[in-house]
Design a protein around this motif. Structure first.
Motif, short mmCIF file in Angstrom:
data_model
loop_
_atom_site.label_atom_id
_atom_site.label_comp_id
_atom_site.label_asym_id
_atom_site.label_seq_id
_atom_site.Cartn_x
_atom_site.Cartn_y
_atom_site.Cartn_z
N PHE A 38 0.87 -1.18 0.00
CA PHE A 38 0.00 0.00 0.00
C PHE A 38 0.90 1.23 0.00
N ASP A 39 1.21 1.74 -1.19
CA ASP A 39 2.32 2.68 -1.34
C ASP A 39 1.88 4.09 -1.75
N PRO A 40 2.21 5.10 -0.91
CA PRO A 40 1.94 6.48 -1.29
C PRO A 40 3.18 7.23 -1.76
N VAL A 41 4.29 6.53 -1.98
CA VAL A 41 5.57 7.19 -2.20
C VAL A 41 6.01 7.11 -3.66
N GLY A 42 6.15 5.88 -4.20
CA GLY A 42 6.71 5.72 -5.54
C GLY A 42 8.20 5.99 -5.53
N GLY A 43 8.71 6.56 -6.62
CA GLY A 43 10.12 6.91 -6.68
C GLY A 43 11.04 5.70 -6.72
N PRO A 44 12.31 5.87 -6.34
CA PRO A 44 13.30 4.80 -6.44
C PRO A 44 12.97 3.57 -5.60
N SER A 45 12.18 3.74 -4.54
CA SER A 45 11.89 2.60 -3.65
C SER A 45 10.88 1.62 -4.25
N LEU A 46 10.23 1.98 -5.34
CA LEU A 46 9.20 1.11 -5.90
C LEU A 46 9.78 -0.25 -6.29
N GLY A 47 10.97 -0.26 -6.85
CA GLY A 47 11.58 -1.52 -7.25
C GLY A 47 11.81 -2.46 -6.08
N LYS A 48 12.22 -1.92 -4.94
CA LYS A 48 12.42 -2.75 -3.75
C LYS A 48 11.10 -3.33 -3.26
N LEU A 49 10.04 -2.53 -3.33
CA LEU A 49 8.74 -3.03 -2.90
C LEU A 49 8.29 -4.20 -3.77
N ILE A 50 8.51 -4.08 -5.09
CA ILE A 50 8.14 -5.18 -5.99
C ILE A 50 8.96 -6.43 -5.68
N LYS A 51 10.25 -6.26 -5.43
CA LYS A 51 11.10 -7.40 -5.07
C LYS A 51 10.63 -8.09 -3.79
N ALA A 52 10.04 -7.30 -2.88
CA ALA A 52 9.61 -7.83 -1.59
C ALA A 52 8.22 -8.46 -1.64
N MET A 53 7.60 -8.45 -2.82
CA MET A 53 6.23 -8.96 -2.93
C MET A 53 6.19 -10.47 -3.15
N LYS A 54 5.09 -11.05 -2.77
CA LYS A 54 4.76 -12.42 -3.10
C LYS A 54 4.40 -12.50 -4.58
N THR A 55 4.71 -13.61 -5.23
CA THR A 55 4.34 -13.77 -6.63
C THR A 55 2.81 -13.67 -6.79
N GLY A 56 2.39 -12.80 -7.72
CA GLY A 56 0.96 -12.61 -7.95
C GLY A 56 0.29 -11.68 -6.96
#
Length: 329
Positions: free
Chosen positions: A219-237
């Motif tokens: 649940f992200d209100p930031v975006g920017g450079p940190s978005l890639g780390k959030l995607i890496k930290a996600m469960k598949t799907g």
């Protein structure tokens, strides 16, 4: 005569001006409210600077959340009567209505009965944050009890509301914060874990907490450079709900990670829920029940006086608050 707040040019908090006006009787579908308290939101500072999702038409009013007493109703309004204690839900354009005032008009479609256990200041703090997280988690993400949820900017009012609602469903809220200064406060607010992103490896910590599975909901209100780390930290799907753009830097992520994680990335705003009468009603009923049970609670950082509205906006933009900023009228 009533004092209201307007601005004739976009810019910093100093562009906000008090105006003495005579607020007319409400027309069809409207009520007039004698305001007791206001809730401040990031959307209003973005509106003031001309950086919101809707183009501002100058001179402009502003404000989404008010709590007070109805002193007049439009000719076709039957759900409310003079003397009713009410709150406004963000469900209108600030080009049409603005709640920053001692007396204001509001569309009856965006007005709800005041929760009886709350003060006016508390009630002015709840609807933007709780309707936002209800729509994101209950409607969009279909949150389940075994889900892990990452909550960047967790000390904001919406972030704290997210922690509460995730706990209410029985899922696991993981709060993200840049420094350790608010770590204990976030744990006390109900976070199951806190990741200090300036000091810890975000992805490694999420994988440790989830035994390598990752978080299903972000649940992200930031975006920017940190978005890639959030995607890496996600469960598949999993699903990533983007509901803000606090970072002014471009979003950065790897296309390869998209192919690995297969995330659903959704742009979300409160209007998805509050703009639909049926969905708004369901959200209000859910939130009212949560307030009554104690699962959902207002979190107010600081209260300003109406005369201090410029100072209140400066405080909002300093990004140091823990919870909601409220103005007593």
């Amino acid at each position: 005569m009533s004092r209201v707040i307007e601005f004739s040019s976009t810019g910093g908090p100093e562009v906000l001006e008090f105006k003495d006006i005579e607020v007319p009787l409400p027309g069809p579908g409207e009520v007039r409210i004698r305001v007791k308290a206001l809730g401040l939101n990031r959307a209003e500072s973005m509106w003031r600077t001309g950086e919101y999702i809707e183009e501002v038409k100058l001179p402009a009013r502003l404000g989404y959340e008010a709590a007070g007493l109805i002193d007049a109703v439009g000719p076709d309004v039957t759900r409310f009567a003079v003397g009713d204690a009410v709150n406004t839900v963000p469900a209108f354009s600030q080009n049409q209505y603005g709640m920053y005032g001692e007396q204001v008009l509001a569309p009856a479609s965006a007005v709800v009965k005041h929760p009886p256990t709350l003060s006016f200041e508390e009630a002015a703090s709840i609807w933007m944050m709780f309707v936002t997280v209800y729509g994101a988690f209950i409607e969009a993400a279909k949150l389940q009890a075994d889900d892990v949820v990452l909550i960047p900017a967790a000390s904001s009012s919406v972030g704290l509301a997210a922690i509460q609602l995730v706990n209410m469903v029985g899922a696991m809220p993981v709060a993200l914060t840049r420094t350790s200064a608010k770590r204990q406060q976030l744990l006390d607010a109900g976070a199951a874990a806190v990741i200090v992103t300036d000091e810890q490896d975000l992805v490694a910590e999420v994988m440790r907490l989830t035994h390598g599975a990752g978080a299903r909901v972000v649940f992200d209100p930031v975006g920017g450079p940190s978005l890639g780390k959030l995607i890496k930290a996600m469960k598949t799907g999993g699903i990533l709900l983007a509901y803000g753009a606090l970072s002014d830097e471009p979003a950065q992520f790897s296309y390869l990670d998209l192919l690995i994680k297969l995330p659903t990335i959704v742009g979300y705003t409160i209007w998805n829920t509050s703009g639909d009468p049926v969905r708004q009603k369901a959200a209000v009923e859910f939130i009212t029940a949560g307030l009554a049970s104690g699962a959902l609670k207002p979190v107010i950082d600081k209260t300003f006086g109406f005369d201090e509205i410029v100072e209140a906006h400066r405080y909002l933009e300093a990004n140091n608050q823990f919870g909601k900023i409220v103005v007593s009228v």
